[in-house]
Design an enzyme around this catalytic site. Structure first.
Site, mmCIF file in Angstrom:
data_model
loop_
_atom_site.group_PDB
_atom_site.id
_atom_site.type_symbol
_atom_site.label_atom_id
_atom_site.label_comp_id
_atom_site.label_asym_id
_atom_site.label_seq_id
_atom_site.Cartn_x
_atom_site.Cartn_y
_atom_site.Cartn_z
ATOM 1 C CB SER A 57 41.301 5.443 -60.726
ATOM 2 O OG SER A 57 41.130 4.948 -59.420
ATOM 3 C CE LYS A 60 43.622 7.576 -57.220
ATOM 4 N NZ LYS A 60 42.714 6.489 -57.648
ATOM 5 C CB SER A 117 45.809 4.264 -59.549
ATOM 6 O OG SER A 117 44.519 4.850 -59.526
ATOM 7 C CE LYS A 222 45.115 7.056 -61.813
ATOM 8 N NZ LYS A 222 44.879 5.632 -62.137
#
Length: 375
Positions: A57, A60, A117, A222
C-alpha cells in the site's frame, strides 16, 4: 556453602550478559531501505535502494500525489460528491465499506486513503479523476516517468499484489515520490491525524502509521503490508528545518518496520542539518558590458536553495568571483561569475551569477536610430 552461592550467582550473571547485549545490538533486517533529505534530495543512507520490490500500500503515495495535484490544479474539489462504483466497492483489503451508489465527498475519501489506507476510496478517487481505474494507473506511471524515475511500474492504485505480476517500485523512487507529495501542505492535515471518523462518526478511521503522535516531528506518510511485500513503511518527519524521508521495504514484522524507520530518522536528525546560503548583495558589483546598449549590469544569484551538511560543519565562507567586463550581446542567464562557498576550508558549492536581462550590441542602426530620436 558460601563459595557455592557465589559460584552460582557468578554463573547466572555470566549467562545473562550475552543475552542482554544481543538484545540491545540486534540488527533489524529489511530487504531494502533508504534515508533521504527532502530539502536537497541527498541520500544519507541506503540498502538495496534500487531493488525492484512489491511496495504494497505504499503504492498509494503515487495515488496521493495525483489526487493532491488534481485538487490544487482545480480539476477536482474537496467538496465534490462522488458516487461509489461497483469496481471501487469490490476492492478487498483495507476499506471503508463503500456501498454502490453511496455519495461521499472528495475530502472524506482522501481522508480515508491517507489515514486508513482505504482501497475502495483510493480506487473511487482514481476513477473520478481519470474516468476509469486503468486510466488513473496510466497517469501514475506517466507521472513517475516525469520525475525521472526508472525503477517503478504500477498495475493498480492500491498496492494489492495478489493478482498482478508487473507491479513494483524501489526505496529510492518511493522516497522521491514522497518528497513530491510533501510539497503539498494539505497532506499533513490528514497524515498527522491519529483518529478520525466518517459518516457522522459511524465509521472510525485509525491511522495505520504508529509513529503518528509517538515520533517527534513526524509528518506522515504511508504503511503497506501484504504476504508478498512483507511489512513496509514510508515515514516523513521534520525538525529544525531538516525534512527527512525514510522508506523501509520487506521487514519481517510490523514492529521491525517502525523501529527501522525510527533508527534511520534518528540517525539523520542526530548527524545532519540544512543551511541556506546567505548572499551579500553589496558584494555583487556591476559588470561592464563592452559595446552594449547598456553599459553595465548587476549580476544576480540564481536559486541558491539549501545544502545538507554534517552538524559539526563550520560556518560558510564566501568567495565572490565576478567578471569585470563582458561583451555584448548578452542574454538573460549568461554567466557573470560565481560565488564559491566553503566550509572548514573545503569547497562545498558553487553559485552561478548571471545576467537577469538581454543587452543588445551597439550597431550602426542603433546609433542612427538613437541620433534621430535625440534630434
Amino acid at each position: 556453602m558460601k563459595r557455592i552461592i557465589i559460584f552460582v550467582m557468578s554463573l547466572l550473571i555470566f549467562i545473562s550478559m550475552p543475552v542482554k547485549i544481543m538484545a540491545e545490538d540486534k540488527e533489524i533486517k529489511v530487504k531494502s531501505s533508504i534515508l533521504m533529505c527532502m530539502n536537497t534530495g541527498d541520500v544519507i543512507s541506503e540498502e538495496n535502494a534500487y531493488e525492484h520490490m512489491s511496495p504494497a500500500s505504499v503504492t498509494k503515495i503515487v495515488s496521493m500525489l495525483i489526487i493532491l495535484e488534481s485538487i490544487e490544479s482545480g480539476k477536482i474539489g474537496l467538496d465534490d460528491m462522488v458516487a461509489a462504483s461497483e469496481n471501487a466497492v469490490s476492492k478487498g483489503g483495507s476499506q471503508i465499506w463503500l456501498e454502490v451508489g453511496e455519495q461521499m465527498s472528495v475530502n472524506d475519501l482522501l481522508k480515508a486513503v491517507i489515514i486508513a489506507s482505504a482501497n475502495d476510496a483510493c480506487t473511487l478517487l482514481g476513477e473520478y479523476i481519470a474516468g476509469s481505474d486503468s486510466a488513473f494507473v496510466d497517469m501514475m506511471n506517466s507521472r513517475v516517468k516525469e520525475l525521472g524515475l526508472k525503477d517503478s511500474h504500477f498495475e493498480n492504485c492500491t498496492g494489492l499484489d495478489d493478482e498482478i505480476t508487473n507491479h513494483y517500485s524501489c526505496a529510492y523512487d518511493l522516497a522521491v515520490i514522497a518528497s513530491e507529495v510533501m510539497k503539498h501542505e494539505i497532506v499533513t492535515q490528514y497524515s498527522t491525524v491519529w483518529l478520525d471518523s466518517l459518516r457522522n462518526g459511524e465509521t472510525e478511521l485509525n491511522n495505520t502509521n504508529k509513529l503518528v503522535n509517538k515520533y517527534n516531528g513526524i509528518t506522515g506518510l504511508k504503511t503497506g503490508t501484504t504476504s508478498k511485500a512483507g511489512f513496509c513503511l514510508c515515514a516523513t518527519a521534520s525538525r529544525d528545518g531538516l525534512n527527512l524521508v525514510s522508506v523501509v521495504l520487506g521487514a519481517d514484522t510490523s514492529d521491525d518496520r517502525f523501529q527501522k524507520s525510527v533508527n534511520l530518522l534518528d540517525y539523520g536528525f542526530a548527524n545532519y542539518k540544512v543551511q541556506k546560503f546567505e548572499i551579500d548583495e553589496s558584494k555583487l558589483t556591476n559588470v561592464k558590458v563592452k559595446n552594449g546598449v547598456v553599459k553595465e549590469i548587476k549580476p544576480t544569484a540564481g536559486d541558491c536553495g539549501e545544502i545538507m551538511l554534517p552538524k559539526a560543519s563550520s560556518e560558510f565562507e564566501y568567495e565572490y568571483k565576478i567578471s569585470s567586463e563582458v561583451k555584448a550581446p548578452l542574454k538573460a542567464g549568461d554567466g557573470l561569475g560565481t560565488i564559491v562557498v566553503s566550509s572548514g576550508g573545503k569547497e562545498i558549492s558553487t553559485i552561478k551569477l548571471a545576467a537577469d536581462k538581454n543587452i543588445d550590441k551597439i550597431t550602426f542602426k542603433y546609433i542612427f536610430k538613437h541620433l534621430l530620436k535625440n534630434i
